[in-house]
Design an enzyme around this catalytic site. Sequence first.
Site, short mmCIF file in Angstrom:
data_model
loop_
_atom_site.label_atom_id
_atom_site.label_comp_id
_atom_site.label_asym_id
_atom_site.label_seq_id
_atom_site.Cartn_x
_atom_site.Cartn_y
_atom_site.Cartn_z
CE LYS A 62 -2.26 -0.85 3.85
NZ LYS A 62 -1.66 -2.12 4.25
NE ARG B 280 7.83 -2.65 6.12
CZ ARG B 280 6.51 -2.42 6.18
NH1 ARG B 280 5.87 -2.00 5.11
NH2 ARG B 280 5.86 -2.64 7.29
NE ARG C 57 6.47 -0.36 10.10
CZ ARG C 57 5.29 -0.31 9.46
NH1 ARG C 57 5.23 0.21 8.25
NH2 ARG C 57 4.20 -0.77 10.02
NE ARG D 241 -4.13 -1.02 9.86
CZ ARG D 241 -3.04 -0.49 9.32
NH1 ARG D 241 -3.04 0.73 8.86
NH2 ARG D 241 -1.94 -1.19 9.25
NE ARG E 281 2.17 -4.57 11.15
CZ ARG E 281 3.18 -4.47 10.31
NH1 ARG E 281 4.33 -5.08 10.57
NH2 ARG E 281 3.08 -3.74 9.23
P1 AMP Z 1 1.02 0.72 8.95
O1 AMP Z 1 2.22 1.57 8.74
O2 AMP Z 1 -0.15 1.16 8.12
O3 AMP Z 1 1.31 -0.74 8.83
O4 AMP Z 1 0.55 0.97 10.47
C1 AMP Z 1 1.38 0.65 11.55
C2 AMP Z 1 0.57 0.56 12.83
O5 AMP Z 1 -0.04 1.83 13.10
C3 AMP Z 1 -0.61 -0.42 12.80
O6 AMP Z 1 -0.19 -1.75 13.09
C4 AMP Z 1 -1.51 0.16 13.88
O7 AMP Z 1 -1.01 -0.12 15.18
C5 AMP Z 1 -1.34 1.66 13.65
N1 AMP Z 1 -2.31 2.16 12.67
C6 AMP Z 1 -2.07 2.69 11.44
N2 AMP Z 1 -3.20 3.05 10.83
C7 AMP Z 1 -4.21 2.75 11.67
C8 AMP Z 1 -5.62 2.86 11.60
N3 AMP Z 1 -6.24 3.35 10.52
N4 AMP Z 1 -6.34 2.45 12.68
C9 AMP Z 1 -5.76 1.96 13.77
N5 AMP Z 1 -4.43 1.80 13.89
C10 AMP Z 1 -3.65 2.19 12.86
#
Ligand code: AMP
Length: 216
Positions: free
Chosen positions: A14, A127, A160, A89, A171
């Site tokens: 994404k 990554r 990360r 989400r 996740r």
């Molecule tokens: P990402 O970089 O999109 O994989 O997001 C990393 C982490 O941020 C996720 O595992 C969640 O803990 C938090 N996070 C990101 N976007 C959201 C969202 N829309 N709702 C809730 N938690 C989020």
Amino acid sequence: MNAIILLGAPGSGKGTEAKLLAGRLGVPHVSTGEMLRERLRQGIGVGTAVSGAMLAGALVADGVVNRLVEERLGEPDAARGFILDGYPRTVAQAESLREWLRVRGVSEVVIHLVIDYNIVIARLTNRRQCLRCGTVYNLISKPPSRDELCDLDGEKLAMREDDAEPVIRERLEAYERQTSPVLAWYREAGTRVLDVDGDGSPEAVFVRICQAMGVG
Ligand code: AMP
């Protein structure tokens, strides 16, 4: 004006595809994950439920994320459209977003990146990200030219924290439990959902996205 929503499991590409699309369309890329990590880097929310959820691979509370997104989408550069990456989400987030967009007369299009979980795990464990500029690498498919250093600024690359394998599993579970219903919700509501095969190089997936969207 359009809201483009990228949906897909963690590691489906994404972020990478959102950046490419943002460049092509000239609209901002809005990533809630990046916004939350940036706040933690600035010391905002460290040691709270927000950082706790992120480190555990769980979702941050809807209210926190909805507020962040609404603030960001209200900025002038988002007036001509935007690309959402990692949001919504949950169905509650999707409902909140829909209301925000409805009031402003903005239509939604969903791009769903379809990918096998085995590929996701391989991608995420390889990554690496620059600690300074945030550029993302992959040790297999997009390695830096010097050993784990950023090509752009020479800064050390790091994994990360939530890309450790036990957290990845959490996740993916959060995705199955909380985010896949969002996809079903959009389909039931008759929103335009474009299913795109997320396997292959970022460029190959980008070509498929552009074809599906009819973007030249
Ligand atoms: P990402 O970089 O999109 O994989 O997001 C990393 C982490 O941020 C996720 O595992 C969640 O803990 C938090 N996070 C990101 N976007 C959201 C969202 N829309 N709702 C809730 N938690 C989020």
